[in-house]
Design an enzyme around this catalytic site. Structure first.
Site, PDB file in Angstrom:
ATOM      1  N   LYS A  53       8.332 -38.530 -17.090  1.00  0.00           N
ATOM      2  CA  LYS A  53       9.220 -39.401 -16.298  1.00  0.00           C
ATOM      3  C   LYS A  53       8.621 -39.650 -14.913  1.00  0.00           C
ATOM      4  CE  LYS A  53      13.142 -37.943 -19.033  1.00  0.00           C
ATOM      5  NZ  LYS A  53      14.216 -36.975 -19.269  1.00  0.00           N
ATOM      6  N   GLN A  97      17.652 -32.630 -15.955  1.00  0.00           N
ATOM      7  CA  GLN A  97      17.103 -32.485 -17.302  1.00  0.00           C
ATOM      8  C   GLN A  97      17.945 -31.502 -18.126  1.00  0.00           C
ATOM      9  OE1 GLN A  97      14.368 -34.297 -18.507  1.00  0.00           O
ATOM     10  NE2 GLN A  97      14.986 -33.431 -20.458  1.00  0.00           N
ATOM     11  N   ASP A 120      21.106 -41.501 -16.433  1.00  0.00           N
ATOM     12  CA  ASP A 120      21.205 -41.075 -17.833  1.00  0.00           C
ATOM     13  C   ASP A 120      22.420 -41.715 -18.513  1.00  0.00           C
ATOM     14  OD1 ASP A 120      19.213 -39.522 -18.959  1.00  0.00           O
ATOM     15  OD2 ASP A 120      19.949 -37.638 -18.114  1.00  0.00           O
TER      16      ASP A 120
END
Ligand code: NAD
Length: 296
Positions: A53, A97, A120
């Site tokens: 990422k 994460q 997200d």
């Protein structure tokens, strides 16, 4: 007609190139989109995801903050960190994460992120907005799937889409996206899951079949209608002594048997996988625009 192989790598590269152009445009407004990625612990897979990422941000001129904490970090300290990032005007996207260590409550952590920075798309505010059709940040993996289908020149509107899987990360947001109005959706949607009786009866009705199960090569040819578009979200490691790493990656679809039946199919690897990080770049650009009141 030969089966169309949907090239996720190429489409992801196209989306990342578009995000790079958008980043350059935003610099004219003195805005540099910035994604903060928070990792708690040393899980090798999570470390690899975070690394990819951050690299993707660098490649398109986007700023990134990689924040790594030890596995024994207190949840309150993580929440305080999120509060800081929420308050920091130079940060446009926040991604914690997952999975988190067992002593942390993932729901509480997810809900602490400012919905405007929730790249997200997991915050209940964004889940709700998606469900009622308000433009918002939506989960990266399912959001990439209509992009892959439409950019491959395939129609979605009016098709019967069958999703296998009801997770909050893939299956449920996939349903919500597919049922909306618009050319990247407008499907009749069926969702199958571990409680579904006679799964093959339902999957055989699908014009578009999306597998997000987490079971290697679960979908066989006799579960697929001739000419269906088959999207394989699964990423599973199976042991393979002939492979250098001792394993290979396979999807949730038995590619060898299903490919001849489908009209179009995504491979694993090289299908849905590369799209996820590309959509994250797109979401961070979108968040930066929305926060600054610019059209998206
Ligand atoms: P999950 O384990 O949270 O959900 C799996 C779903 O499959 C469940 O909702 C369950 O009801 C359903 N299921 C399980 N067994 C079934 C059966 N026998 N019949 C019908 N339904 C069944 O998994 P997830 O997080 O949604 O991920 C699914 C797959 O997608 C995994 O392989 C994962 O690695 C992969 N994935 C890939 C990406 C990507 O970037 N490409 C992102 C997220 C997940």
């Amino acid at each position: 007609m030969p089966t169309q192989i949907i090239d996720g790598k190429a489409i992801a590269a196209e989306i990342r190139a578009e995000a790079k152009v958008a980043v350059a445009e935003l610099s004219k407004h003195d805005i540099q989109p910035c994604l903060a990625v928070v990792l708690v612990g040393e899980d090798p897979a999570s470390k690899a995801y975070v690394g990819s990422k951050v690299k993707a941000c660098e490649e398109i001129g986007m700023k990134s903050l990689k924040i790594v904490h030890s596995v024994d970090m207190a949840e309150d300290d993580l929440l305080a960190q999120i509060d800081e990032l929420n308050a920091d005007a130079s940060v446009h996207g926040i991604l914690v994460q997952l999975p988190l260590p067992k002593h942390m409550d993932e729901e509480r952590v997810t809900e602490r992120i400012d919905p405007a920075k929730d790249v997200d798309g997991f915050h209940p505010v964004n889940v709700g907005k998606l469900s009622i059709g308000i433009d918002c940040l939506t989960p990266c993996t399912p959001t990439g799937i209509p992009e892959m289908i439409v950019r491959s020149g395939l129609e979605m509107s009016g098709k019967h889409a069958v999703v296998i899987g009801r997770s909050n990360i893939v299956g449920k947001p996939m349903m919500s996206l597919l049922v909306q109005k618009g050319h990247k959706a407008n499907c009749t949607v069926t969702c199958c899951h571990s409680g579904t009786k006679d799964l093959a009866y339902h999957t055989k009705q699908a014009d578009i079949l999306i597998a997000a199960i987490g079971v290697p090569e679960f979908v066989k040819a006799d579960m697929v209608k001739e000419g269906a578009i088959v999207i394989d979200v699964g990423i599973n490691r199976v042991e393979d002594e002939s492979a250098a790493k001792g394993y290979r990656l396979v999807g949730d679809v038995d590619y060898a048997s299903v490919e001849p039946v489908a009209s179009a199919i995504t491979p694993v690897p090289g299908g849905v996988g590369p799209m996820t990080v590309a959509m994250l770049m797109g979401n961070t650009v979108k968040a930066a625009k929305m926060i600054n009141g610019l059209p998206v």
